[in-house]
Design an enzyme around this catalytic site. Structure first.
Site, mmCIF file in Angstrom:
data_model
loop_
_atom_site.group_PDB
_atom_site.id
_atom_site.type_symbol
_atom_site.label_atom_id
_atom_site.label_comp_id
_atom_site.label_asym_id
_atom_site.label_seq_id
_atom_site.Cartn_x
_atom_site.Cartn_y
_atom_site.Cartn_z
ATOM 1 N N ILE A 85 0.818 -1.206 0.000
ATOM 2 C CA ILE A 85 0.000 0.000 0.000
ATOM 3 C C ILE A 85 0.856 1.262 0.000
ATOM 4 C CG2 ILE A 85 -1.619 1.352 1.406
ATOM 5 C CD1 ILE A 85 -2.910 -1.345 2.215
ATOM 6 N N LYS B 74 -4.028 -1.883 15.963
ATOM 7 C CA LYS B 74 -4.775 -1.012 15.055
ATOM 8 C C LYS B 74 -5.872 -0.238 15.792
ATOM 9 C CE LYS B 74 -2.296 -1.891 11.458
ATOM 10 N NZ LYS B 74 -1.422 -0.827 10.902
ATOM 11 N N VAL C 83 -7.156 -6.742 1.536
ATOM 12 C CA VAL C 83 -6.606 -6.143 0.319
ATOM 13 C C VAL C 83 -5.594 -7.098 -0.298
ATOM 14 C CG1 VAL C 83 -5.311 -4.173 -0.607
ATOM 15 C CG2 VAL C 83 -6.966 -3.828 1.242
ATOM 16 N N THR D 129 -2.636 -7.528 -1.109
ATOM 17 C CA THR D 129 -1.194 -7.354 -0.973
ATOM 18 C C THR D 129 -0.516 -8.679 -1.330
ATOM 19 O OG1 THR D 129 -1.276 -8.020 1.348
ATOM 20 C CG2 THR D 129 -1.509 -5.659 0.867
ATOM 21 N N ASP E 11 14.041 2.488 10.426
ATOM 22 C CA ASP E 11 13.406 1.475 11.259
ATOM 23 C C ASP E 11 12.356 2.174 12.108
ATOM 24 O OD1 ASP E 11 12.620 -0.451 13.080
ATOM 25 O OD2 ASP E 11 14.644 -1.191 13.461
ATOM 26 N N TYR F 156 -2.166 -7.733 16.370
ATOM 27 C CA TYR F 156 -2.421 -6.827 15.252
ATOM 28 C C TYR F 156 -3.696 -6.019 15.489
ATOM 29 C CZ TYR F 156 -3.311 -5.222 10.477
ATOM 30 O OH TYR F 156 -3.570 -4.444 9.369
ATOM 31 N N ARG G 11 4.605 12.190 16.179
ATOM 32 C CA ARG G 11 5.167 13.210 17.059
ATOM 33 C C ARG G 11 6.169 14.082 16.311
ATOM 34 N NH1 ARG G 11 8.964 11.560 22.107
ATOM 35 N NH2 ARG G 11 10.071 10.619 20.329
#
Length: 267
Positions: free
Chosen positions: A18, A175, A204, A206, A66, A171, A127
Site C-alpha cells: 500500500i 490497530k 486487500v 497485498t 526502522d 495486530y 510526534r
C-alpha cells in the site's frame, strides 16, 4: 489539469504494498517531492525508479528507516525537512502482522514487536511530524489550507474484532491503538491547522494476502465481504489521496473504512 495535491510528502513502508501504491497515486495527483522511507533499501530503489519512470519531474529522497527506533524516526523526518524545506503530507503506513495468534497462544516477544512497530512507531512518526508542522505556515490559505496533513494506516480491525479464523490479537489491538492515537491528536492539534485521519482497509490483495488466497486459507473470509472480492491496493491508495487532499478539508479524527462492506455486514 489542475493538480489536486502539492507540497512535500513523507511515506513510511514505501518499499512495497500500500505504501508503494500510495506513492504512485500521490505523485499522479500532483506531489512532486517525496521522502520514501522503509527498512529495506532495495525496495525503496524499486519504488523511486518506478516513480521516476512514471513522473520524471518527481524528486525522491530514499531513507532507510526502522519505524520501531526513535533515533531512526527522528532522523528520517529531519532529513526530509533538511532536503525539501518542509513537510506537508505524511503517510504513516509501515506495519507488521505478527504471528496471528489468539491471546492464550501469543508470545510476549511477538506481541511486543507488533506494538513497537504498529503503535510506538506510528506515535513516534506522528510526534516528529507534528513538531515540524507546527513550525510552518500553510501552503494555501485556510479553511482548505493547513499546516500539514497526516494519514495513519489503521485497519478495519482497528474498528472491530478479528474473527476466530483470522486470529490476530496483537495486530487487532495495535490497530485499535492507532485509531485512538489518530482521534486524540486530531482533536489536540485541529486548532493549530493540522489534520489527522486514518485509512482503515479491509482485506486487500497485498502480496502476502494474495499468497494466502492461493492456498484457500482466506476463502471463508473473502466470502463474508459483500462485494465478494479482495480490495486492490490502488483502491486504498486513491482513498489516501482523498484524505491527503483539500477535498477532505473538514475531516479530522476520522477513520475512512475501505473494506468492501465487511464491517457494515458485521460478518
Amino acid at each position: 489539469m489542475t493538480s489536486l495535491l502539492k507540497g512535500v510528502t513523507f511515506i513510511t513502508g514505501a518499499g512495497s504494498g500500500i505504501g508503494q501504491c500510495a506513492a504512485y497515486a500521490l505523485a499522479r495527483h500532483g506531489v512532486r517531492q517525496i521522502a520514501l522511507c522503509d527498512i529495506r533499501p532495495d525496495n525503496l530503489k524499486t519504488t523511486s525508479e518506478q516513480l521516476k519512470k512514471q513522473h520524471p519531474d518527481v524528486e525522491t529522497l530514499n531513507i532507510e528507516m526502522d519505524t520501531a527506533k526513535e533515533d531512526s524516526v527522528n532522523s528520517a523526518v529531519d532529513q526530509t525537512v533538511k532536503h525539501f524545506g518542509r513537510l506537508d503530507i505524511a503517510l504513516n503506513n509501515a506495519g507488521i502482522g505478527g504471528a496471528g495468534k489468539q491471546t492464550a497462544d501469543q508470545e510476549l516477544a511477538d506481541w511486543q514487536r507488533v506494538m513497537d512497530v504498529n503503535v510506538n512507531g506510528v506515535w513516534m512518526c506522528q510526534r516528529a511530524q507534528i513538531r515540524q508542522m507546527l513550525k510552518q505556515e500553510p501552503l494555501t490559505a485556510p479553511p482548505r489550507g493547513n499546516r500539514g496533513v497526516i494519514v495513519n494506516t489503521a485497519s478495519m480491525l482497528g474498528l472491530v474484532a478479528s474473527t476466530p479464523i483470522s486470529a490476530a490479537v496483537a495486530y487487532t489491538t495495535s490497530k485499535h491503538a492507532v485509531m485512538g492515537l489518530t482521534k486524540t491528536d486530531a482533536v489536540a492539534y485541529a486548532a493549530q491547522g493540522i489534520r489527522i485521519n486514518a485509512i482503515c482497509p479491509g482485506y486487500v490483495g497485498t502480496p502476502l494476502l494474495q499468497q494466502a488466497t492461493e492456498t484457500g486459507v482466506m476463502d471463508g473470509e473473502i466470502a463474508k465481504v459483500p462485494q465478494g472480492r479482495l480490495g486492490e491496493m490502488e483502491e486504498i491508495a486513491d482513498s489516501i489521496v482523498f484524505l491527503a487532499s483539500p477535498m477532505s478539508s473538514f475531516m479530522t479524527g476520522s477513520g475512512l473504512v475501505v473494506d468492501g462492506g465487511f464491517t457494515a455486514g458485521c460478518y
